[in-house]
Design an enzyme around this catalytic site. Structure first.
Site, PDB file in Angstrom:
ATOM      1  N   GLY A  35       0.837  -1.193   0.000  1.00  0.00           N
ATOM      2  CA  GLY A  35       0.000   0.000   0.000  1.00  0.00           C
ATOM      3  C   GLY A  35       0.872   1.242   0.000  1.00  0.00           C
ATOM      4  O   GLY A  35       2.097   1.161   0.168  1.00  0.00           O
ATOM      5  N   GLN A  40       3.608   9.946   1.275  1.00  0.00           N
ATOM      6  CA  GLN A  40       4.869   9.237   1.014  1.00  0.00           C
ATOM      7  C   GLN A  40       5.495   9.653  -0.314  1.00  0.00           C
ATOM      8  O   GLN A  40       6.673   9.387  -0.547  1.00  0.00           O
ATOM      9  CB  GLN A  40       4.649   7.722   1.024  1.00  0.00           C
ATOM     10  CG  GLN A  40       4.285   7.193   2.399  1.00  0.00           C
ATOM     11  CD  GLN A  40       4.152   5.689   2.383  1.00  0.00           C
ATOM     12  OE1 GLN A  40       3.104   5.159   2.079  1.00  0.00           O
ATOM     13  NE2 GLN A  40       5.238   4.983   2.680  1.00  0.00           N
ATOM     14  N   CYS A  88       7.464  -0.509   6.011  1.00  0.00           N
ATOM     15  CA  CYS A  88       6.966   0.700   5.356  1.00  0.00           C
ATOM     16  C   CYS A  88       7.961   1.107   4.282  1.00  0.00           C
ATOM     17  O   CYS A  88       9.163   1.109   4.535  1.00  0.00           O
ATOM     18  CB  CYS A  88       6.824   1.815   6.398  1.00  0.00           C
ATOM     19  SG  CYS A  88       6.216   3.370   5.711  1.00  0.00           S
ATOM     20  N   LEU A  89       7.454   1.461   3.103  1.00  0.00           N
ATOM     21  CA  LEU A  89       8.349   1.869   2.019  1.00  0.00           C
ATOM     22  C   LEU A  89       9.156   3.115   2.391  1.00  0.00           C
ATOM     23  O   LEU A  89      10.202   3.361   1.807  1.00  0.00           O
ATOM     24  CB  LEU A  89       7.552   2.126   0.738  1.00  0.00           C
ATOM     25  CG  LEU A  89       6.852   0.912   0.120  1.00  0.00           C
ATOM     26  CD1 LEU A  89       6.103   1.312  -1.139  1.00  0.00           C
ATOM     27  CD2 LEU A  89       7.837  -0.199  -0.191  1.00  0.00           C
ATOM     28  N   HIS A 130      -2.437   1.027   8.604  1.00  0.00           N
ATOM     29  CA  HIS A 130      -1.083   1.560   8.412  1.00  0.00           C
ATOM     30  C   HIS A 130      -1.110   2.744   7.447  1.00  0.00           C
ATOM     31  O   HIS A 130      -0.532   3.805   7.736  1.00  0.00           O
ATOM     32  CB  HIS A 130      -0.167   0.444   7.892  1.00  0.00           C
ATOM     33  CG  HIS A 130       1.214   0.897   7.530  1.00  0.00           C
ATOM     34  ND1 HIS A 130       2.331   0.509   8.233  1.00  0.00           N
ATOM     35  CD2 HIS A 130       1.669   1.718   6.545  1.00  0.00           C
ATOM     36  CE1 HIS A 130       3.405   1.084   7.698  1.00  0.00           C
ATOM     37  NE2 HIS A 130       3.036   1.808   6.656  1.00  0.00           N
ATOM     38  N   GLU A 131      -1.783   2.561   6.297  1.00  0.00           N
ATOM     39  CA  GLU A 131      -1.789   3.630   5.286  1.00  0.00           C
ATOM     40  C   GLU A 131      -2.555   4.849   5.790  1.00  0.00           C
ATOM     41  O   GLU A 131      -2.129   5.986   5.562  1.00  0.00           O
ATOM     42  CB  GLU A 131      -2.377   3.125   3.968  1.00  0.00           C
ATOM     43  CG  GLU A 131      -1.627   1.969   3.322  1.00  0.00           C
ATOM     44  CD  GLU A 131      -0.130   2.176   3.186  1.00  0.00           C
ATOM     45  OE1 GLU A 131       0.334   3.335   3.155  1.00  0.00           O
ATOM     46  OE2 GLU A 131       0.597   1.168   3.148  1.00  0.00           O
ATOM     47  N   HIS A 134      -0.649   7.165   7.993  1.00  0.00           N
ATOM     48  CA  HIS A 134       0.227   8.115   7.281  1.00  0.00           C
ATOM     49  C   HIS A 134      -0.479   9.459   7.070  1.00  0.00           C
ATOM     50  O   HIS A 134       0.165  10.510   7.061  1.00  0.00           O
ATOM     51  CB  HIS A 134       0.617   7.562   5.909  1.00  0.00           C
ATOM     52  CG  HIS A 134       1.806   6.638   5.925  1.00  0.00           C
ATOM     53  ND1 HIS A 134       3.065   7.025   6.338  1.00  0.00           N
ATOM     54  CD2 HIS A 134       1.929   5.349   5.538  1.00  0.00           C
ATOM     55  CE1 HIS A 134       3.906   6.003   6.206  1.00  0.00           C
ATOM     56  NE2 HIS A 134       3.247   4.978   5.731  1.00  0.00           N
TER      57      HIS A 134
HETATM   58 NI    NI Z   1       4.024   3.080   5.329  1.00  0.00          NI
END
Ligand code: NI
Length: 172
Positions: A35, A40, A88-89, A130-131, A134
């Protein structure tokens, strides 16, 4: 930027949002993420995407349909929580153990202006939570169960509870 609150989207079907969603899918696929949230990629708007058939970063995870959530609202159903490893990216190469609600309902619009109203459990719920965190400037590291269960993947392999992804070579 990752710790700021993102703002509501006024018009989910604007060309600006279509472009943003396209850019987000390009980025998520490039890094093989489960995701991605707009902040991000440097855009402080309340837009998240997720979904995959198979994910090399989380090989045991069940498939999740590709989804776009604009101005998402989450309702937690029940009191049960589940612990699992999360990455997480925006924090490449790391994992941490995080407790999340097991069962949620999420409502939002997508970029076609359709209303989304969905219940999810387990990994699917975890990805959405999680997303959406953000969008409020929250990273999973603020929710770690135990600081000893957080670190770079090669180091975590010494932890008894760490179950390494089968293949995580895509981690960039
Ligand atoms: Ni993340």
């Amino acid at each position: 930027m990752l710790q700021q609150r993102s703002v509501e989207v006024g018009d989910p079907v604007s060309s600006e949002i279509q472009q943003l969603v396209d850019d987000m899918f390009d980025t998520m696929r490039h890094y093989e993420g489960a995701g991605l949230a707009a902040p991000q990629i440097g855009v402080l708007k309340r837009v998240v995407i997720f979904g995959f058939e198979h994910n090399s970063r989380y090989p045991a995870a069940p498939a999740i349909p590709e989804t776009v959530l604009i101005n998402p609202v989450i309702e937690i159903l029940g009191t049960e929580e589940e612990q699992d490893w999360e990455g997480c990216l925006s924090l490449p190469g790391m994992r941490g153990m995080v407790s999340r609600p097991l069962h949620i309902r999420y409502t939002a619009h997508n970029h076609y202006g359709e209303q989304i109203d969905h219940e999810a459990k387990g990994f699917h719920a975890r990805v959405v939570l999680h997303e959406c965190d953000h969008l409020d400037g929250i990273l999973y590291i603020q929710k770690l169960t135990d600081i000893r269960e957080f670190g770079f993947i090669p180091e975590l392999q010494y932890s008894e509870r760490y179950t390494p992804p089968l293949c995580d070579s895509s981690e960039k």
